[in-house]
Design a protein around this motif. Sequence first.
Motif, PDB file in Angstrom:
ATOM      1  N   ALA A  14       0.840  -1.206   0.000  1.00  0.00           N
ATOM      2  CA  ALA A  14       0.000   0.000   0.000  1.00  0.00           C
ATOM      3  C   ALA A  14       0.872   1.251   0.000  1.00  0.00           C
ATOM      4  O   ALA A  14       0.578   2.224  -0.708  1.00  0.00           O
ATOM      5  CB  ALA A  14      -0.935  -0.006   1.206  1.00  0.00           C
ATOM      6  N   ALA A  15       1.940   1.224   0.787  1.00  0.00           N
ATOM      7  CA  ALA A  15       2.850   2.372   0.833  1.00  0.00           C
ATOM      8  C   ALA A  15       3.460   2.617  -0.541  1.00  0.00           C
ATOM      9  O   ALA A  15       3.559   3.758  -0.992  1.00  0.00           O
ATOM     10  CB  ALA A  15       3.951   2.140   1.866  1.00  0.00           C
ATOM     11  N   PHE A  16       3.849   1.536  -1.207  1.00  0.00           N
ATOM     12  CA  PHE A  16       4.429   1.663  -2.542  1.00  0.00           C
ATOM     13  C   PHE A  16       3.425   2.288  -3.508  1.00  0.00           C
ATOM     14  O   PHE A  16       3.758   3.197  -4.272  1.00  0.00           O
ATOM     15  CB  PHE A  16       4.894   0.297  -3.053  1.00  0.00           C
ATOM     16  N   ALA A  17       2.192   1.814  -3.476  1.00  0.00           N
ATOM     17  CA  ALA A  17       1.159   2.352  -4.373  1.00  0.00           C
ATOM     18  C   ALA A  17       0.910   3.829  -4.091  1.00  0.00           C
ATOM     19  O   ALA A  17       0.826   4.641  -5.022  1.00  0.00           O
ATOM     20  CB  ALA A  17      -0.131   1.552  -4.224  1.00  0.00           C
ATOM     21  N   LEU A  18       0.795   4.183  -2.812  1.00  0.00           N
ATOM     22  CA  LEU A  18       0.550   5.577  -2.447  1.00  0.00           C
ATOM     23  C   LEU A  18       1.719   6.478  -2.835  1.00  0.00           C
ATOM     24  O   LEU A  18       1.528   7.561  -3.399  1.00  0.00           O
ATOM     25  CB  LEU A  18       0.277   5.687  -0.945  1.00  0.00           C
ATOM     26  N   ALA A  19       2.931   6.020  -2.530  1.00  0.00           N
ATOM     27  CA  ALA A  19       4.116   6.837  -2.834  1.00  0.00           C
ATOM     28  C   ALA A  19       4.321   6.965  -4.342  1.00  0.00           C
ATOM     29  O   ALA A  19       4.695   8.031  -4.832  1.00  0.00           O
ATOM     30  CB  ALA A  19       5.351   6.241  -2.167  1.00  0.00           C
ATOM     31  N   SER A  20       4.078   5.891  -5.075  1.00  0.00           N
ATOM     32  CA  SER A  20       4.222   5.941  -6.533  1.00  0.00           C
ATOM     33  C   SER A  20       3.236   6.925  -7.144  1.00  0.00           C
ATOM     34  O   SER A  20       3.593   7.720  -8.022  1.00  0.00           O
ATOM     35  CB  SER A  20       3.995   4.555  -7.140  1.00  0.00           C
ATOM     36  N   LYS A  21       1.995   6.869  -6.696  1.00  0.00           N
ATOM     37  CA  LYS A  21       0.977   7.785  -7.194  1.00  0.00           C
ATOM     38  C   LYS A  21       1.359   9.223  -6.858  1.00  0.00           C
ATOM     39  O   LYS A  21       1.249  10.129  -7.687  1.00  0.00           O
ATOM     40  CB  LYS A  21      -0.393   7.431  -6.589  1.00  0.00           C
ATOM     41  N   TYR A  22       1.826   9.429  -5.629  1.00  0.00           N
ATOM     42  CA  TYR A  22       2.219  10.775  -5.215  1.00  0.00           C
ATOM     43  C   TYR A  22       3.363  11.292  -6.089  1.00  0.00           C
ATOM     44  O   TYR A  22       3.352  12.436  -6.528  1.00  0.00           O
ATOM     45  CB  TYR A  22       2.613  10.788  -3.742  1.00  0.00           C
ATOM     46  N   LEU A  23       4.350  10.430  -6.354  1.00  0.00           N
ATOM     47  CA  LEU A  23       5.488  10.846  -7.174  1.00  0.00           C
ATOM     48  C   LEU A  23       5.061  11.102  -8.620  1.00  0.00           C
ATOM     49  O   LEU A  23       5.586  12.008  -9.266  1.00  0.00           O
ATOM     50  CB  LEU A  23       6.607   9.814  -7.115  1.00  0.00           C
ATOM     51  N   ASP A  24       4.110  10.332  -9.109  1.00  0.00           N
ATOM     52  CA  ASP A  24       3.579  10.594 -10.455  1.00  0.00           C
ATOM     53  C   ASP A  24       3.019  12.011 -10.546  1.00  0.00           C
ATOM     54  O   ASP A  24       3.203  12.696 -11.554  1.00  0.00           O
ATOM     55  CB  ASP A  24       2.468   9.603 -10.814  1.00  0.00           C
ATOM     56  N   ASP A  25       2.342  12.427  -9.490  1.00  0.00           N
ATOM     57  CA  ASP A  25       1.726  13.758  -9.467  1.00  0.00           C
ATOM     58  C   ASP A  25       2.702  14.865  -9.076  1.00  0.00           C
ATOM     59  O   ASP A  25       2.453  16.037  -9.346  1.00  0.00           O
ATOM     60  CB  ASP A  25       0.534  13.777  -8.498  1.00  0.00           C
ATOM     61  N   ASN A  26       3.802  14.496  -8.413  1.00  0.00           N
ATOM     62  CA  ASN A  26       4.790  15.457  -7.906  1.00  0.00           C
ATOM     63  C   ASN A  26       6.200  14.957  -8.206  1.00  0.00           C
ATOM     64  O   ASN A  26       6.940  14.581  -7.297  1.00  0.00           O
ATOM     65  CB  ASN A  26       4.614  15.639  -6.390  1.00  0.00           C
ATOM     66  N   PRO A  27       6.602  14.933  -9.475  1.00  0.00           N
ATOM     67  CA  PRO A  27       7.862  14.284  -9.855  1.00  0.00           C
ATOM     68  C   PRO A  27       9.129  14.919  -9.293  1.00  0.00           C
ATOM     69  O   PRO A  27      10.192  14.289  -9.315  1.00  0.00           O
ATOM     70  CB  PRO A  27       7.851  14.348 -11.385  1.00  0.00           C
ATOM     71  N   ASP A  28       9.048  16.126  -8.772  1.00  0.00           N
ATOM     72  CA  ASP A  28      10.236  16.772  -8.205  1.00  0.00           C
ATOM     73  C   ASP A  28      10.310  16.651  -6.688  1.00  0.00           C
ATOM     74  O   ASP A  28      11.220  17.205  -6.072  1.00  0.00           O
ATOM     75  CB  ASP A  28      10.268  18.258  -8.603  1.00  0.00           C
ATOM     76  N   ASP A  29       9.396  15.939  -6.089  1.00  0.00           N
ATOM     77  CA  ASP A  29       9.338  15.842  -4.632  1.00  0.00           C
ATOM     78  C   ASP A  29      10.415  14.886  -4.116  1.00  0.00           C
ATOM     79  O   ASP A  29      10.337  13.676  -4.319  1.00  0.00           O
ATOM     80  CB  ASP A  29       7.953  15.373  -4.188  1.00  0.00           C
ATOM     81  N   GLY A  30      11.426  15.436  -3.455  1.00  0.00           N
ATOM     82  CA  GLY A  30      12.534  14.630  -2.944  1.00  0.00           C
ATOM     83  C   GLY A  30      12.120  13.650  -1.877  1.00  0.00           C
ATOM     84  O   GLY A  30      12.637  12.531  -1.816  1.00  0.00           O
ATOM     85  N   TYR A  31      11.181  14.037  -1.031  1.00  0.00           N
ATOM     86  CA  TYR A  31      10.763  13.131   0.048  1.00  0.00           C
ATOM     87  C   TYR A  31      10.054  11.901  -0.526  1.00  0.00           C
ATOM     88  O   TYR A  31      10.242  10.789  -0.035  1.00  0.00           O
ATOM     89  CB  TYR A  31       9.878  13.864   1.047  1.00  0.00           C
ATOM     90  N   ALA A  32       9.264  12.092  -1.581  1.00  0.00           N
ATOM     91  CA  ALA A  32       8.606  10.953  -2.229  1.00  0.00           C
ATOM     92  C   ALA A  32       9.658  10.005  -2.795  1.00  0.00           C
ATOM     93  O   ALA A  32       9.521   8.778  -2.698  1.00  0.00           O
ATOM     94  CB  ALA A  32       7.660  11.437  -3.322  1.00  0.00           C
TER      95      ALA A  32
END
Length: 107
Positions: free
Chosen positions: A14-32
């Motif tokens: 679930a964490a992987f799915a959430l983080a992947s989706k977040y990074l898709d929407d925010n590709p420059d986010d270092g924390y993601a």
Amino acid sequence: MRNAVDVVETDPDAAFALASKYLDDNPDDGYAKFVLGYLYLKGGKWGIAYALFSQCTQYGSETYNNMGMCIDTVQPFKSVELFKKALELDATNNLARINLAVAYMKC
């Protein structure tokens, strides 16, 4: 991103799915990138994890320690330098200290 972090240990998928989706929407986010790198590291996908960690070194000692862990079996000399950098940034990072000792034994 907070939701992914909350379930990293209990539900990595679930964490992987959430983080992947977040990074898709925010590709420059270092924390993601850091969180995804951690998930890949835990899953044994060291090359991908290393690539992600190398893009978010602003998170300091833990990032360099994780990068060293990603490559310690294939590039032990480089991992030594990364563990040293982790300790340079935070001398209290005992995990980096242990990893450095193990890396020295591989060199």
